[in-house]
Design an enzyme around this catalytic site. Structure first.
Site, PDB file in Angstrom:
ATOM      1  N   TYR A   1      -4.186  -9.455  18.138  1.00 20.97           N
ATOM      2  CA  TYR A   1      -3.966  -9.050  19.527  1.00 20.97           C
ATOM      3  C   TYR A   1      -5.135  -9.530  20.392  1.00 20.97           C
ATOM      4  O   TYR A   1      -6.034 -10.221  19.907  1.00 20.97           O
ATOM      5  CB  TYR A   1      -3.747  -7.537  19.605  1.00 20.97           C
ATOM      6  CG  TYR A   1      -2.467  -7.111  18.886  1.00 20.97           C
ATOM      7  CD1 TYR A   1      -1.231  -7.560  19.333  1.00 20.97           C
ATOM      8  CD2 TYR A   1      -2.501  -6.297  17.748  1.00 20.97           C
ATOM      9  CE1 TYR A   1      -0.052  -7.204  18.678  1.00 20.97           C
ATOM     10  CE2 TYR A   1      -1.321  -5.936  17.095  1.00 20.97           C
ATOM     11  CZ  TYR A   1      -0.107  -6.394  17.560  1.00 20.97           C
ATOM     12  OH  TYR A   1       1.059  -6.057  16.917  1.00 20.97           O
TER      13      TYR A   1
ATOM     14  N   ARG B   1     -10.867  -1.396  14.454  1.00 15.77           N
ATOM     15  CA  ARG B   1     -10.067  -1.995  13.385  1.00 15.77           C
ATOM     16  C   ARG B   1     -10.217  -3.512  13.452  1.00 15.77           C
ATOM     17  O   ARG B   1     -10.092  -4.113  14.521  1.00 15.77           O
ATOM     18  CB  ARG B   1      -8.595  -1.621  13.548  1.00 15.77           C
ATOM     19  CG  ARG B   1      -7.830  -1.826  12.244  1.00 15.77           C
ATOM     20  CD  ARG B   1      -6.418  -1.300  12.316  1.00 15.77           C
ATOM     21  NE  ARG B   1      -6.080  -0.669  11.053  1.00 15.77           N
ATOM     22  CZ  ARG B   1      -4.837  -0.517  10.601  1.00 15.77           C
ATOM     23  NH1 ARG B   1      -3.824  -0.937  11.302  1.00 15.77           N
ATOM     24  NH2 ARG B   1      -4.607   0.059   9.444  1.00 15.77           N
TER      25      ARG B   1
ATOM     26  N   GLY C   1      -0.135   4.457   6.051  1.00 11.90           N
ATOM     27  CA  GLY C   1       0.830   4.231   7.122  1.00 11.90           C
ATOM     28  C   GLY C   1       2.208   4.649   6.668  1.00 11.90           C
ATOM     29  O   GLY C   1       2.625   5.804   6.791  1.00 11.90           O
ATOM     30  N   ARG C   2       2.915   3.719   6.079  1.00  8.89           N
ATOM     31  CA  ARG C   2       4.315   3.945   5.701  1.00  8.89           C
ATOM     32  C   ARG C   2       4.465   5.086   4.692  1.00  8.89           C
ATOM     33  O   ARG C   2       5.497   5.763   4.671  1.00  8.89           O
ATOM     34  CB  ARG C   2       4.887   2.643   5.139  1.00  8.89           C
ATOM     35  CG  ARG C   2       4.975   1.537   6.188  1.00  8.89           C
ATOM     36  CD  ARG C   2       5.209   0.193   5.548  1.00  8.89           C
ATOM     37  NE  ARG C   2       4.098  -0.183   4.681  1.00  8.89           N
ATOM     38  CZ  ARG C   2       4.119  -1.190   3.828  1.00  8.89           C
ATOM     39  NH1 ARG C   2       5.210  -1.910   3.716  1.00  8.89           N
ATOM     40  NH2 ARG C   2       3.061  -1.490   3.093  1.00  8.89           N
TER      41      ARG C   2
ATOM     42  N   GLU D   1      31.892   9.831  -8.471  1.00  5.60           N
ATOM     43  CA  GLU D   1      31.624   8.402  -8.587  1.00  5.60           C
ATOM     44  C   GLU D   1      32.613   7.797  -9.588  1.00  5.60           C
ATOM     45  O   GLU D   1      32.753   8.286 -10.709  1.00  5.60           O
ATOM     46  CB  GLU D   1      30.166   8.205  -9.053  1.00  5.60           C
ATOM     47  CG  GLU D   1      29.812   6.798  -9.468  1.00  5.60           C
ATOM     48  CD  GLU D   1      30.100   5.737  -8.404  1.00  5.60           C
ATOM     49  OE1 GLU D   1      29.682   5.918  -7.243  1.00  5.60           O
ATOM     50  OE2 GLU D   1      30.759   4.736  -8.747  1.00  5.60           O
TER      51      GLU D   1
HETATM   52  C1  LIG Z   1       6.094   0.337  11.925  1.00  3.89           C
HETATM   53  C2  LIG Z   1       4.659  -0.099  11.864  1.00  3.89           C
HETATM   54  C3  LIG Z   1       3.912  -0.147  13.022  1.00  3.89           C
HETATM   55  C4  LIG Z   1       2.566  -0.520  12.971  1.00  3.89           C
HETATM   56  N1  LIG Z   1       1.818  -0.466  14.123  1.00  3.89           N
HETATM   57  C5  LIG Z   1       0.480  -0.668  14.045  1.00  3.89           C
HETATM   58  C6  LIG Z   1      -0.356  -0.399  15.152  1.00  3.89           C
HETATM   59  O1  LIG Z   1       0.092   0.108  16.183  1.00  3.89           O
HETATM   60  N2  LIG Z   1      -1.678  -0.679  15.033  1.00  3.89           N
HETATM   61  C7  LIG Z   1      -2.216  -1.172  13.885  1.00  3.89           C
HETATM   62  O2  LIG Z   1      -3.410  -1.413  13.828  1.00  3.89           O
HETATM   63  N3  LIG Z   1      -1.451  -1.369  12.790  1.00  3.89           N
HETATM   64  C8  LIG Z   1      -0.121  -1.109  12.838  1.00  3.89           C
HETATM   65  N4  LIG Z   1       0.634  -1.217  11.698  1.00  3.89           N
HETATM   66  C9  LIG Z   1      -0.033  -1.490  10.423  1.00  3.89           C
HETATM   67  C10 LIG Z   1      -0.399  -0.164   9.727  1.00  3.89           C
HETATM   68  O3  LIG Z   1      -1.368   0.541  10.451  1.00  3.89           O
HETATM   69  C11 LIG Z   1      -0.943  -0.414   8.302  1.00  3.89           C
HETATM   70  O4  LIG Z   1      -2.120  -1.171   8.406  1.00  3.89           O
HETATM   71  C12 LIG Z   1       0.053  -1.149   7.431  1.00  3.89           C
HETATM   72  O5  LIG Z   1       1.327  -0.581   7.557  1.00  3.89           O
HETATM   73  C13 LIG Z   1      -0.353  -1.133   5.963  1.00  3.89           C
HETATM   74  O6  LIG Z   1      -0.542   0.171   5.510  1.00  3.89           O
HETATM   75  P1  LIG Z   1       0.573   0.963   4.643  1.00  3.89           P
HETATM   76  O7  LIG Z   1       0.878   0.108   3.447  1.00  3.89           O
HETATM   77  O8  LIG Z   1      -0.077   2.234   4.304  1.00  3.89           O
HETATM   78  O9  LIG Z   1       1.776   1.105   5.509  1.00  3.89           O
HETATM   79  C14 LIG Z   1       1.975  -0.883  11.741  1.00  3.89           C
HETATM   80  C15 LIG Z   1       2.749  -0.839  10.578  1.00  3.89           C
HETATM   81  C16 LIG Z   1       4.072  -0.436  10.629  1.00  3.89           C
HETATM   82  C17 LIG Z   1       4.865  -0.337   9.356  1.00  3.89           C
HETATM   83  S1  SF4 Z   2      10.343   3.188   2.555  1.00  2.00           S
HETATM   84 FE1  SF4 Z   2      10.813   1.321   3.645  1.00  2.00          FE
HETATM   85  S2  SF4 Z   2      11.362   2.022   5.677  1.00  2.00           S
HETATM   86 FE2  SF4 Z   2      10.300   3.732   4.705  1.00  2.00          FE
HETATM   87  S3  SF4 Z   2       8.188   3.478   5.376  1.00  2.00           S
HETATM   88 FE3  SF4 Z   2       8.411   2.483   3.400  1.00  2.00          FE
HETATM   89  S4  SF4 Z   2       8.791   0.384   3.952  1.00  2.00           S
HETATM   90 FE4  SF4 Z   2       9.190   1.541   5.770  1.00  2.00          FE
END
Ligand SMILES: Cc1cc2nc3c(=O)[nH]c(=O)nc-3n(C[C@H](O)[C@H](O)[C@H](O)COP(=O)(O)O)c2cc1C
Ligand code: SF4
Length: 659
Positions: free
Chosen positions: A173, A221, A320-321, A414
């Site tokens: 960004y 970050r 995150g997810r 099923e």
């Molecule tokens: C739907 C979504 C939106 C995200 N938006 C941002 C964000 O706003 N800012 C950011 O730094 N990273 C963003 N990320 C990245 C997450 O902060 C994180 O670094 C990434 O999903 C990997 O971590 P995880 O495996 O725990 O999800 C986003 C990720 C997802 C899935």
């Molecule tokens: S299960 Fe799939 S949809 Fe749900 S947070 Fe994880 S990657 Fe995203």
């Protein structure tokens, strides 16, 4: 497993104490309103997250100036009108003893005029390789204006009661665009040397500090590796982190990548990437600085998250997810109940793929994500009335789960001898084991909730007459398409579904007909079994319907494995050991031993009309309505469960049985 210990020790970021080491990673949800303000939907979501035991939450990338908006419904920090809503979020977090911060961001060239309403701006007139929209070069006065916009954003965050702000200097960004020679070719004092490229960030840090005071924590970050030629590399990351430490930054949050390298699958690692792929970058930064380091990226399992801390690779872990999939991840981990966590399967279907389509984020394994208020309604009003569900694929299983949650006696029928439907085929190919995890999770839920599962049972008129259910859910899925071409009935022709579900075998050289995502994955399955594989696809591209990162990784593996790909090619007819193909005007033969059809599916929904005459509440869900992704099927199934509960509540006076 023993409960992790370090994860649940208190930790400090600047003057703040966090109750544990788990931070929710910033994620744009697209739940804000058109003006970038908090909404009731978003607040309910936040409330659910902070209820699950996380130590801190970082709200999403929030645009500090309108032209820096990257997603239609992301949060903004561009106007005082956002403060009240953010204040509500702060209150919710604090009520649960959770620290809350927000990301200050500007998309720069990583947006489009369609979203932001203006031509994107950037340090230099170089388009983002992914979005390919030419940005306008910022002049010095505009740069100074943006520095102020970041400071004003921070002021608003503080006014809303936030505990800290995070400056988003990662993911390509605007701030990264200045930091990186990949996107910054400015001839003035904001470009060229490292010091000049860092000037924009330095000015932002100073301005934010001036606005918020000396002891207000600011985290940053960074992308420790941009993963593009000429971009920032791991060797720059340690130096950048030290530079941030010298500027009084409270913590460094270590991610990677930008939009150009997104397809490499590291920024938001998909199913095909091993757990914890970014730990090494956090560790590298950790060695260079004394301030806390936050690690992120597919830290799915509490054991892995704990190991990151035990090994001294980071001080905090960001999820995150994982928290979209199960907001109670922290509580369950703390209680040593990791097995009860509904794991994120890294399918990326419900979250990031939808976000990139400018839609709201949801989660394939957690239908309640983003719909917390609706599901909070699901009361135990079923009073054990019977709900009959036809089909135990993801839609049917979810429907049974939520009908049972609402207190119904869910009977899941099923026709096959096992539950799971297409999740079996989906999980058979290499790197797709997440789908098996989802199946396991759903099975576990059905058992926990006492769903009655009847295998080898087809729902028909007679069964419905016998059972007299309150409601029926039709989740009868879809059947593979078999085109009407000469030779289609030959013994050497099988469907991908039969192959992947173990009902049919391929021998010798194989032609996969249909190069969508499923066809490409079927080709990988065959390749891994040692077959010589060719894919024919009528369109110009293969796996065009796969998420971007998955597609790139998959195509790379097919190439390495020697799979032949023929695009713009149609199959005309099949013989016992050959097929006839057409590409443009040219018609030619190809010798193959097995033909595997992967030409999509057609909805199966034979019962709806007649059952609607027999049962007052009939819901049709998933592929039986229209063939789509697992994420759509799963949500629709869950919503049917919810719909039945609502119908029952409306019908209450007529049918309540001691409820
Ligand atoms: C739907 C979504 C939106 C995200 N938006 C941002 C964000 O706003 N800012 C950011 O730094 N990273 C963003 N990320 C990245 C997450 O902060 C994180 O670094 C990434 O999903 C990997 O971590 P995880 O495996 O725990 O999800 C986003 C990720 C997802 C899935
Ligand atoms: S299960 Fe799939 S949809 Fe749900 S947070 Fe994880 S990657 Fe995203």
């Amino acid at each position: 497993m023993d409960a992790p210990k370090l994860l649940f020790t208190t930790g400090r970021i600047g003057r703040l104490t966090l109750k544990n080491r788990i931070i929710m990673a910033p994620m744009v949800r697209n739940y804000a309103d058109e003006q970038g303000r908090m909404t009731p939907r978003y607040l309910a979501h936040i409330e659910r997250i902070v209820h699950g035991g996380v130590g801190a939450i970082i709200l999403e990338a929030s645009f500090v100036s309108p032209e820096g908006r990257g997603f239609r419904h992301e949060l903004g920090l561009h106007s005082d009108a956002v403060i009240a809503g953010l204040h509500d979020a702060t209150r919710l977090a604090h009520e649960h003893g959770v620290r809350i911060g927000i990301q200050l961001y500007h998309a720069g060239r990583q947006t489009t005029a369609q979203v932001s309403g203006e031509q994107p701006v950037a340090p230099s007139e170089i388009p983002c390789p992914l979005l390919q929209e030419l940005p306008r070069m910022l002049d010095r006065a505009e740069i100074h204006g943006l520095v102020r916009a970041f400071a004003n954003g921070a002021r608003r965050a503080k006014a809303a009661g936030m505990d800290f702000v995070e400056i988003h200097a990662a993911h390509g960004y605007l701030i990264t665009q200045f930091l990186s020679p990949f996107s910054n070719r400015r001839p003035d004092s904001y470009g060229g040397s490292t010091e000049n490229r860092r000037r924009f960030l330095a000015e932002i840090i100073d301005a934010v500090r001036k606005e918020t005071g000396d002891d207000f924590p600011i985290t940053v970050r960074i992308s420790a590796d941009e993963m593009v030629p000429g971009g920032m590399e791991p060797s720059d990351a340690a130096d950048l982190a030290c530079w941030l430490e010298e500027r009084g930054i409270a913590a460094v949050h270590v991610s990677v990548g930008n939009y150009a390298s997104y397809t490499r699958g590291r920024m938001i690692p998909p199913m095909a990437v091993d757990d914890g792929p970014l730990i090494k970058y956090a560790a590298l930064v950790k060695q260079a600085v004394k301030i806390p380091v936050i690690a992120v990226g597919k830290l799915h399992k509490p054991e892995l998250a704990e190991a990151v801390l035990v090994n001294g690779q980071a001080d905090f872990i960001a999820l995150g997810r994982e928290l979209l999939a199960d907001p109670d991840w922290p509580i369950k981990a703390q209680e040593g109940r990791s097995d009860a966590i509904h794991a994120c399967i890294a399918c990326n279907q419900g979250c990031i793929t939808r976000l990139f389509e400018q839609r709201d984020v949801w989660c394939t394994v957690n239908p309640e994500c983003g719909r917390e208020r609706e599901f909070a309604d699901i009361k135990r009003i079923g009073a054990q009335r019977k709900v009959l569900i036809a089909g135990a694929g993801p839609a049917g299983m979810m429907a049974a789960r939520y009908a049972a949650r609402a207190g119904f006696h869910a009977v899941l029928c099923e026709a096959d001898d096992r539950v799971g439907g297409q999740l079996h085929a989906a999980s058979a190919a290499p790197h797709r084991s997440g789908w098996a995890e989802q199946l396991q999770d759903l099975r576990r839920e059905l058992t926990r909730l006492g769903v009655e599962v009847r295998l080898n049972t087809r729902v028909d008129r007679k069964l419905v007459q016998q059972e007299t259910p309150y409601a029926v859910v039709l989740a009868t899925g879809a059947d593979p398409i078999r085109p009407k071409i000469p030779g289609i009935g030959e013994v050497n022709v099988i469907t991908a579904r039969d192959l992947l579900e173990g009902r049919a075998k391929a021998f010798g050289s194989v032609l996969v007909v249909g190069g969508g995502c499923a066809g490409a994955q079927t080709a990988e399955f065959l390749m891994s079994q040692g077959h010589a594989v060719t894919i024919v696809e009528a369109e110009g591209d293969i796996a065009a319907d796969a998420p971007l990162d998955d597609r790139t990784l998959l195509l790379g593996r097919l190439k390495t494995g020697g799979v032949k790909i023929m695009t713009h090619t149609r199959m005309l007819s099949i013989e016992l050991d050959a097929v006839n193909l057409q590409s443009g005007e040219e018609v030619f033969g190809l010798t193959v031993d097995t033909v595997v059809l992967c030409l999509g599916s057609r909805s199966v929904n034979r019962l709806e009309r007649e059952l609607k005459e027999m049962v007052a509440h009939v819901f049709t869900v998933g592929d039986a309505v229209r063939v789509r992704k697992v994420t759509d099927a799963a949500l629709e199934g869950a919503l049917a469960g919810l719909g039945i509960a609502r119908d029952a509540e409306r019908d209450k006076p007529a049918v309540a049985v001691g409820a």
